[in-house]
Scaffold this active site. Structure first.
Site, PDB file in Angstrom:
ATOM      1  N   ASP A 188      -0.309  -0.834  -2.629  1.00 30.26           N
ATOM      2  CA  ASP A 188      -1.229  -0.380  -1.573  1.00 30.26           C
ATOM      3  C   ASP A 188      -0.638  -0.669  -0.195  1.00 30.26           C
ATOM      4  OD1 ASP A 188      -3.463   0.717  -0.380  1.00 30.26           O
ATOM      5  OD2 ASP A 188      -4.667  -1.105  -0.549  1.00 30.26           O
ATOM      6  N   MET A 189       0.659  -0.459  -0.064  1.00 31.92           N
ATOM      7  CA  MET A 189       1.336  -0.688   1.214  1.00 31.92           C
ATOM      8  C   MET A 189       1.457   0.619   2.002  1.00 31.92           C
ATOM      9  SD  MET A 189       1.835  -3.863   1.570  1.00 31.92           S
ATOM     10  CE  MET A 189       1.503  -5.260   0.497  1.00 31.92           C
TER      11      MET A 189
END
Length: 820
Positions: A478-479
């Site tokens: 989830d970067m």
């Protein structure tokens, strides 16, 4: 010399003392807990200290039960040994030393009291055999005092002064006195050319006005109800929106309402969040601007809504521009099944460039692997006519689809945050996330992989991609790229002036790119990262690491674990050693993987503020660890059903990056269709404290010419996070962003304590702070009011639902006293 009376008193004492017995039991229980936990930790490959300390505590308990003075000697040895071990692990770091010794020092003081010592055998007077223990206590206190005055985590320094000259009167095509877009202009730098407020007078700032929107969370709203808005200011009016997309125009000098527009959005708990980060502005008076044939709405406010509409309002009256779309609005629904309503929202203001309103949308995280498209679209800002659509799953066809009926490729990377634009180059810069789902990517397509977690430069007029720079390959953490890119021209040694794009990221990498080509201005190196993906998935063997970075300097170790006492710190150490962790980009696993920095992000949507004259950035890096644990489930093929699958019925918002409650409270993220659900939580102790030691949040000054961090300081206190409002400056996370001014002052209010702070941009020193009525998880802005000849600073203070800060509905303005 012992007198006959003393001897008689000693002989008269009972052979057993209730006080000594109670203390012995306490030491024994503590010793058992520490010893058993210590043995478990040793079996996991952790420190021997806790096992040794547990055995020593049990030994002290036995000796104390026997009333033997040797109990005090052994305890003194334990206390001194603990100090030596603690100093070897963490040095003179007070908040790291505290949990290692607080319980032991308290017990040492109890054991050294005269009422305890005199009950030991052959002890008539105090301190007697307690001398070693008293000395050890004194040494511990001395170490604590020295550590309390230390500051091992801060970096002192000074950023350079002005290095460029700019036409401040119209920088970014914005009049000096105004703030006409989210980042002041679509350059996204959040820099005001105003300089009335300076380091020498910032301490005199006072509240000028406060406006209450009246928009609070309703029973049917999602948990993540947040005020993240940055107002804009044009002429004499300030414009902003509230979470239900209610738009307000207020007088810039007084804060009095001029008009209000309520679109009556349809919201539900099926939405991931409810927020509105801002509105956009278009004026027909600008050079090259188009205007409505009937002269309607020469100045207009443009807003995307949470229920997928694009609305145009007359900036002077707040009335819909009837010739725009259908009576002032356009249907943005990207052609997904109707049961997915709420899974695609517009939470950020559209870019206004070349007479187009350009926007993406936020797609619900981790709900299913069949989600609405991440399509980027452009609409004529006057008529609402669709002009182009960039579908990451079909990038070669940018022809627009009919509103509300377009069949775009589902589950493609989306752009939920704010974009930037360089109208001279004809480029709009789109930050993207990844395709559904976040922590498992076994079904992602090559097109999806190409455009995920990247900055995409699209042609403003056609939507065709000109270049792509990816910040994370095959992102499973989830970067996504969370913040608006910032455009700045840098004077670099040997290269002259370079038109740059500066992109902050959740990983902490700062990518400085030539915005014409997407090529790095500062080196970006591909480095090997951990392997062994979850079944059915794959991994990139390398990831990009920028030479300009706020990534943590070292990996997390057991010594970095924290707590209120040695007990919860021990639990955190055990939990750490049970997780999979091999440094940055450790992949998700069924074992549970430590993600550090966590998906809260070193920097999230608040990004950085950039001074284009000094060529520096004001940043606010965060360092919070998260835990991703994959939960095997029966996989199904992605499908476009006419009704919601029963597995998803009743599901509300999964935990996300800014969600301190996590999956433990809200339930795991379902990832319907994937072979794994995911439990996503901040890495916390059993009593709810971070397992990872502070500081968790800083402010920092970055020189964009050298690429080096000049200063970095802990930011914020635990006043509003602890049961007792103690203002300990541990350095807390922040969610929101900063702004900077030509006066050399930066402003930020997004830390977890409720303060708006003014900082000296050169050094990071706090110059002033004001208590906010609620959480300030937003980005401030600044403007000039001709009515009083003053510079104002404005911030939203409405709190953040899942971050846990206090809720409110305030927009607060500050200025120097009149006549200053």
């Amino acid at each position: 010399m012992t007198t006959e009376a003393d001897a008689r008193e000693h002989a008269a004492r009972p052979r057993r003392s209730l006080l000594l017995m109670v203390l012995a039991v306490v030491l024994a229980l503590l010793g058992l807990a520490v010893g058993i936990g210590g043995a478990w930790l040793v079996a996991l490959g952790g420190s021997l200290y806790y096992l040794i300390a547990g055995l020593a505590l049990i030994g002290c308990a036995v000796l104390l039960w026997q009333r033997r003075p040797a109990a005090l000697w052994l305890y003194a040895l334990l206390l001194v040994g603990t100090m030596i071990w603690a100093l070897a692990e963490v040095g003179l770091d007070f908040w790291q030393l505290a949990p290692r010794g607080d319980l032991l020092v308290i017990l040492a003081i109890l054991l050294a009291l005269p009422w305890v010592v005199r009950r030991l055998e052959r002890t008539a007077r105090w301190p007697g055999p307690a001398w070693p223990l008293v000395g050890a206590i004194g040494l511990a206190v001395l170490v604590a005092i020295v550590a309390a005055f230390g500051n091992p985590h801060d970096l002192d320094g000074t950023l350079p002064g002005p290095r460029a000259t700019l036409a401040a009167s119209l920088y970014g095509n914005v009049p000096q006195q105004d703030w006409t877009a989210y980042g002041r202009s679509w350059r996204g730098d959040r820099w005001s050319p105003l300089n009335q407020i300076r380091p020498d007078n910032a301490g005199k700032l006072e509240k000028a006005w406060e406006f209450h929107t009246g928009d609070m969370k309703r029973p049917g709203d999602p948990d993540e109800f947040t005020y993240e808005v940055t107002p804009i200011k044009v002429g004499g009016l300030v414009y902003f929106c509230s979470p239900h997309n209610i738009v307000f125009a207020v007088d810039a000098e007084t804060g009095k309402q001029v008009w209000r527009f309520d679109p009556h959005i349809i919201d539900s708990k099926q939405m991931q969040h409810l927020t509105c980060r801002g509105v956009s502005y278009h004026s027909a008076a600008m050079p090259g601007a188009s205007r409505a044939p009937n002269g309607e709405c020469p100045e207009r406010i443009i807003m995307g809504t949470n229920d997928a509409r694009l609305i145009a309002l007359d900036a002077r009256t707040g009335q819909p521009c009837r010739s725009f779309g259908n009576n002032g609005q356009v249907n943005l629904w990207p052609g997904a099944p109707d049961w997915q309503r709420g899974w695609w929202q517009v939470t950020s203001p559209p870019v206004i460039a070349h007479n187009l309103a350009i926007l993406g949308g936020a797609v619900f995280d981790n709900k299913s692997n069949f989600m609405p498209s991440g399509v980027i679209r452009a609409y004529d800002v006057v008529t609402g006519r669709p002009v182009w659509s960039f579908d990451p799953g079909n990038p070669n066809d940018t022809s627009p689809q009919p509103p509300g009926t377009g069949r775009y490729v589902p589950s493609t990377p989306n752009s939920w945050t704010i974009a930037a634009a360089d109208e001279a180059l004809g480029l709009v810069y789109i930050p993207t996330g990844m395709a559904a789902v976040d922590q498992w990517g076994g079904r992602r397509t090559p097109e999806t992989e190409r455009f995920s977690s990247a900055i995409i430069a699209l042609d403003i007029d056609t939507g065709r991609p000109r270049w792509v720079h990816q910040t994370v390959h095959h992102d499973l953490w989830d970067m996504d790229v969370p913040a608006q890119p910032a455009l700045v021209d840098l004077e670099l040694p040997g290269r002259g002036r370079v038109p740059a794009l500066v992109q902050s990221t959740k990983t902490g990498n700062i990518f400085v790119l030539d915005r014409r080509t997407g090529q790095p201005v500062f080196p970006v190196q591909e480095r090997p990262v951990p392997g062994d993906p979850a079944p059915g998935d794959r991994l990139s063997p390398t990831q990009p690491f920028s030479s300009v970075s706020f990534m943590p300097a070292k990996r997390v170790t057991g010594a970095d674990m924290w707590g209120a006492t040695m007990l919860d710190q021990l639990v955190c150490r055990i939990a750490f050693h049970r997780l999979r962790y091999e440094g940055p980009f450790t992949p998700p696993s069924t074992q549970g993987s430590l993600v550090f920095p966590g998906n809260f992000g070193v920097m999230d949507w608040g990004g950085m503020a950039i001074d284009p004259i000094r060529m520096i950035a004001f940043a606010h890096p965060n360092y919070m660890a998260f835990v991703d644990r994959l939960i095997p489930q029966k996989p199904v093929l992605p499908r476009d059903t006419r009704s919601m699958p029963p597995e998803l019925q009743g599901q509300t918002g999964p935990a996300g990056g800014s969600d301190m409650k996590g999956s433990n409270i809200k339930g795991y993220n379902p990832n319907y269709g994937a072979p794994f659900a995911v439990a996503l939580n901040p890495f916390l102790s059993p009593i709810g404290l971070p397992c990872q030691a502070p500081p968790w949040g800083y402010v920092a000054g970055l020189d964009l010419v050298s690429g080096k961090v000049a200063w970095q300081h802990r930011n914020g206190t635990i006043r509003d996070e602890s049961p007792i409002p103690v203002p300990f400056k541990l350095g807390v996370p922040s969610l929101g962003g900063p702004m900077v001014t030509a006066g050399g002052v930066a402003f930020m209010g997004s830390a977890l304590d409720y303060y708006l702070r003014a900082y000296d941009t050169a050094t990071g020193k706090v110059l002033w702070k004001a208590r906010l009525p609620a959480g300030g998880q937003a980005t401030p802005m600044s403007y000039w009011s001709a009515a009083s000849g003053r510079q104002f600073v404005v911030i939203a203070a409405g709190g953040h639902g899942t971050l846990g800060t206090a809720a409110g509905d305030s927009i607060v303005a500050y200025a120097l006293p009149k006549g200053t």
